[in-house]
Design a protein around this motif. Structure first.
Motif, short mmCIF file in Angstrom:
data_model
loop_
_atom_site.label_atom_id
_atom_site.label_comp_id
_atom_site.label_asym_id
_atom_site.label_seq_id
_atom_site.Cartn_x
_atom_site.Cartn_y
_atom_site.Cartn_z
N ASP A 269 0.89 -1.23 0.06
CA ASP A 269 -0.01 0.23 0.02
C ASP A 269 0.91 1.22 0.06
OD1 ASP A 269 -2.25 -1.69 0.02
OD2 ASP A 269 -2.57 -1.77 2.18
N GLN A 270 2.07 1.10 0.78
CA GLN A 270 2.91 2.36 0.79
C GLN A 270 3.73 2.48 -0.17
OE1 GLN A 270 4.15 2.88 4.78
NE2 GLN A 270 5.90 4.21 4.14
N ARG A 329 6.91 7.04 6.08
CA ARG A 329 5.79 8.09 5.49
C ARG A 329 4.55 7.55 6.15
NH1 ARG A 329 1.95 8.26 1.15
NH2 ARG A 329 2.44 6.00 0.59
N VAL A 330 3.75 8.66 6.47
CA VAL A 330 2.60 8.47 7.33
C VAL A 330 1.54 8.67 6.43
CG1 VAL A 330 0.98 9.39 9.00
CG2 VAL A 330 3.37 9.48 9.54
N ASP A 557 -2.47 -8.58 12.25
CA ASP A 557 -2.23 -8.02 10.73
C ASP A 557 -2.41 -6.65 10.29
OD1 ASP A 557 -4.71 -8.46 10.74
OD2 ASP A 557 -4.70 -10.03 9.19
N GLY A 558 -2.95 -5.90 11.11
CA GLY A 558 -3.22 -4.52 10.84
C GLY A 558 -4.69 -4.29 10.24
N SER A 578 -2.23 -1.55 8.25
CA SER A 578 -1.08 -2.37 8.66
C SER A 578 0.30 -1.12 8.78
CB SER A 578 -0.82 -3.24 7.68
OG SER A 578 -0.77 -3.02 6.17
N ARG A 579 -0.14 -0.13 8.09
CA ARG A 579 1.09 0.73 7.96
C ARG A 579 1.24 1.52 9.51
NH1 ARG A 579 -1.08 4.38 3.47
NH2 ARG A 579 -1.89 2.42 2.80
#
Length: 660
Positions: A269-270, A329-330, A557-558, A578-579
């Motif tokens: 995702d990130q 990174r947020v 697992d977030g 998950s981030r």
């Protein structure tokens, strides 16, 4: 003097409040004749040298000196008491000298008539002084000459001033006199803290900006490495004829390229790749020279080393990227609009748990050092601590009695369940789980009945949070008798229960387990009524939805899932966070989530300095992000009725934030 006046006003206020009118009148009368003059040096000097001595008020002068001798006699400063006795002799001699100078010898006789016997008993040094009224020129007499000099008078004034300054600065003042100065100090410190918090927010914003730049550099590095790989593959497809004849496999497969990364973590995702300390990229030999791109040698501490091994069979690229321990990174979520924010800095260790009381007026927060602090907040006044509870073990769980702010339940890692009475400020009950299940992972009070349920776990054999938990035990306790009522059935050797949640009427209890199962219990029957596998891994937190038709679960697992209670197994809403609270950060602690009073916002803990606030299904915006702490956010909670939330952090602070 300001402290004295403030203390006197407090005393007056208290006497009026209690209706002690006669005491108040006596107090005011005593103040009007305050012999000590509020322990002010200048006023004492004025009394001695401008009133009592010039006006020949010998009795008051002696009374003043006796008063200070009594003040010092209660302290351990014997040296000061002896000094005051010597100072008293000099002051009384000055009284006699002044009376002789102005021609009032009758005042000298009056003084000796009043104090003569006492002076003779103290010391024989006074004997010659009884003759001074009869000496024609005492200022010329060798016995008295020095006392009539200006130098002796100036030295006496200076000595008296210095002495009283010394005793007033060193005297042990009552606590009431310290309130004003302590209040001023506290207000100053709070102003300093707010300024430092503002500066901290600015530095955190700058840090996030640098994190974004670092992420961009790493993305560029990743793309350059990918391009190099593609070029190597294409060039390796052109192989000399003699090599084709000797290697049929090479002809079928082309150039061999292997990409081996040790301890790599990829967040799809990130879009960021986090590479461990031993990363190798092995590419088959090529005639092209490979060089390290300039973008990989920036100021980020990232290095890529290129070398060719001795056998000339291949080229190895080693990547050693230094991580800074923070997320690169947020998530790009807008920041919350804050109405007010208050920070409580009473803890000295990372925060493990924090909870609003039933009314929202009190807050309980626990830290890793085994202490729980109960405090209040107000948008118009600084936060104030009401009590500190020392538990002697790590705090695993907290929960308030649902009908009042009177009782707080505390679960520890050494079998302890404590009930703290906020009004009495003491532990009213100290329970213990069985030795087999020492860790009280969660506690939940029924919203209707005087009972609570504890989820305890045995010790596991792993190093991570989940692996350190063994089997589960669910016990129902009576809050009137403080005894165990029943143990809820979980089957043989059940996995640990990490989180509990009651529905609105306390009839149903939901329990989340480390095997990914959600269990539902009928509390009236004390039996399990249903259950289903909700996650492939352990569940960290579980919550009933606001309309009681759904239940939320957060996995290690977030992933956040909202399950329908009407159609079991149906997912109504989901979110991947998950981030913020992925598997890596879940190894060290249990993440948790909290719903606001309307069930529209879901706040989740975070391994980053910010926490996400997701909008639940049916609402327009994606979500928001909190203002930054200076470390990971370890615990969260919502006010029971208002748009106010709590965040506890590994930076030892707890924040109350009201949002617009």
């Amino acid at each position: 003097m300001e402290n004295m006046q403030y203390a006197e006003e407090l005393v007056r206020e208290f006497l009026v409040f209690r209706g002690f009118t006669k005491t108040l009148q006596a107090f005011d009368s005593e103040l009007s004749t305050d012999i000590g003059k509020g322990f002010q040096v200048e006023k004492i000097m004025e009394l001695i040298f401008s009133v009592y001595v010039p006006k020949f008020q010998a009795e008051k002068l002696v009374g003043l000196l006796s008063f200070f001798k009594q003040c010092l006699s209660s302290s351990s400063e014997t040296v000061l008491l002896a000094t005051l006795s010597k100072m008293e002799v000099s002051i009384l001699r000055y009284y006699v000298v002044n009376a002789v100078n102005v021609g009032r010898r009758e005042k000298v006789l009056e003084f000796f008539g009043m104090k003569g016997n006492e002076l003779l008993q103290r010391s024989q040094d006074w004997t010659p002084w009884f003759a001074i009224p009869y000496v024609k020129q005492p200022s010329a007499d060798p016995e008295f000459r020095i006392y009539f000099s200006k130098e002796w008078y100036e030295a006496l004034r200076l000595s008296v001033r210095n002495f009283f300054s010394e005793i007033f600065n060193g005297i042990r003042l009552p606590a009431l006199l310290k309130i004003s100065s302590e209040k001023t100090t506290v207000n100053r410190l709070k102003r300093d803290i707010k300024q430092l918090n503002l500066k901290l927010s600015e530095l955190q914003a700058l840090l996030e900006e640098r994190d974004g730049q670092l992420y961009q550099l790493r993305s560029n590095a990743s793309s350059v490495v990918d391009e190099s790989t593609e070029r190597t593959k294409s060039s390796s497809s052109v192989v000399p004829e003699e090599n084709r004849l000797t290697s049929k496999d090479a002809e079928e497969t082309g150039a061999l390229a292997t990409f081996q990364i040790g301890e790599a973590e990829v967040d799809r995702d990130q879009g960021a790749v986090s590479i461990g300390s031993q990363s190798e990229l092995k590419i088959s030999k090529s005639n092209n020279d490979l060089s390290c791109p300039p973008s990989l040698h920036g100021g980020t501490g990232d290095t890529i080393q290129l070398f060719q091994d001795g056998s000339n069979d291949g080229i190895t690229i080693e990547c050693d990227i230094a991580e800074n321990g923070r997320e690169s990174r947020v998530e790009d979520l807008p920041e919350v609009e804050v109405d007010f924010q208050e920070t409580f800095l009473g803890h000295t260790s990372p925060i493990s748990c924090c909870r609003f009381s039933a009314s929202g007026n009190n807050i309980a927060s626990a830290s890793d050092d085994g202490t729980v602090r109960i405090w209040t907040y107000d948008s118009s006044t600084p936060a104030s601590r009401n009590a500190t509870i020392y538990c002697g073990a790590k705090i695993m769980s907290l929960d308030w009695e649902c009908k009042s702010d009177r009782l707080l339940l505390i679960g520890t890692a050494d079998r302890g369940i404590k009930a703290w009475n906020v009004d009495a400020k003491r532990v009213v009950c100290d329970l213990q789980t069985s030795e087999e299940f020492p860790s009280v992972l969660d506690i939940k009070c029924s919203p209707v009945e005087p009972i609570f349920v504890s989820a305890a776990a045995s010790k596991g054999h792993g190093s991570s949070y989940v692996d350190s938990l063994g089997f589960a035990s669910l016990t129902v306790w009576n809050m009137r008798t403080w005894k165990a009522m029943t143990v809820l059935p979980l089957g043989k050797d059940p996995p640990a229960i990490t989180s509990l949640s009651f529905n609105h009427n306390g009839k149903i209890l939901a329990a989340a387990a480390t095997d990914g199962m959600i269990h539902m219990f009928d509390m009236s029957a004390g039996q399990q009524i249903t259950g289903w596998p909700a996650h492939d891994s352990a569940i960290s937190s579980i919550l009933f939805g606001p309309d009681e038709t759904s239940i939320f679960s957060l996995g290690v697992d977030g992933k956040i899932l909202e399950w329908s209670l009407q159609n079991q197994g149906q997912i109504l809403w989901s979110r991947n966070c998950s981030r913020f609270c992925g598997p890596e950060s879940s190894k060290d602690r249990r993440h948790e989530m909290a719903l606001d009073a309307n069930g529209r916002r879901l706040l989740v803990t975070s391994a980053s300095v910010r926490a996400p606030i997701y909008q639940v299904r049916g609402h327009a915006t994606n979500g928001l992000k909190t203002l930054p702490h200076s470390a990971a956010i370890t615990t969260v909670d919502w006010h029971p009725t208002l748009p106010i939330f709590l965040t506890g952090s590994a930076d030892n602070s707890v924040r109350v934030t009201s949002i617009l």
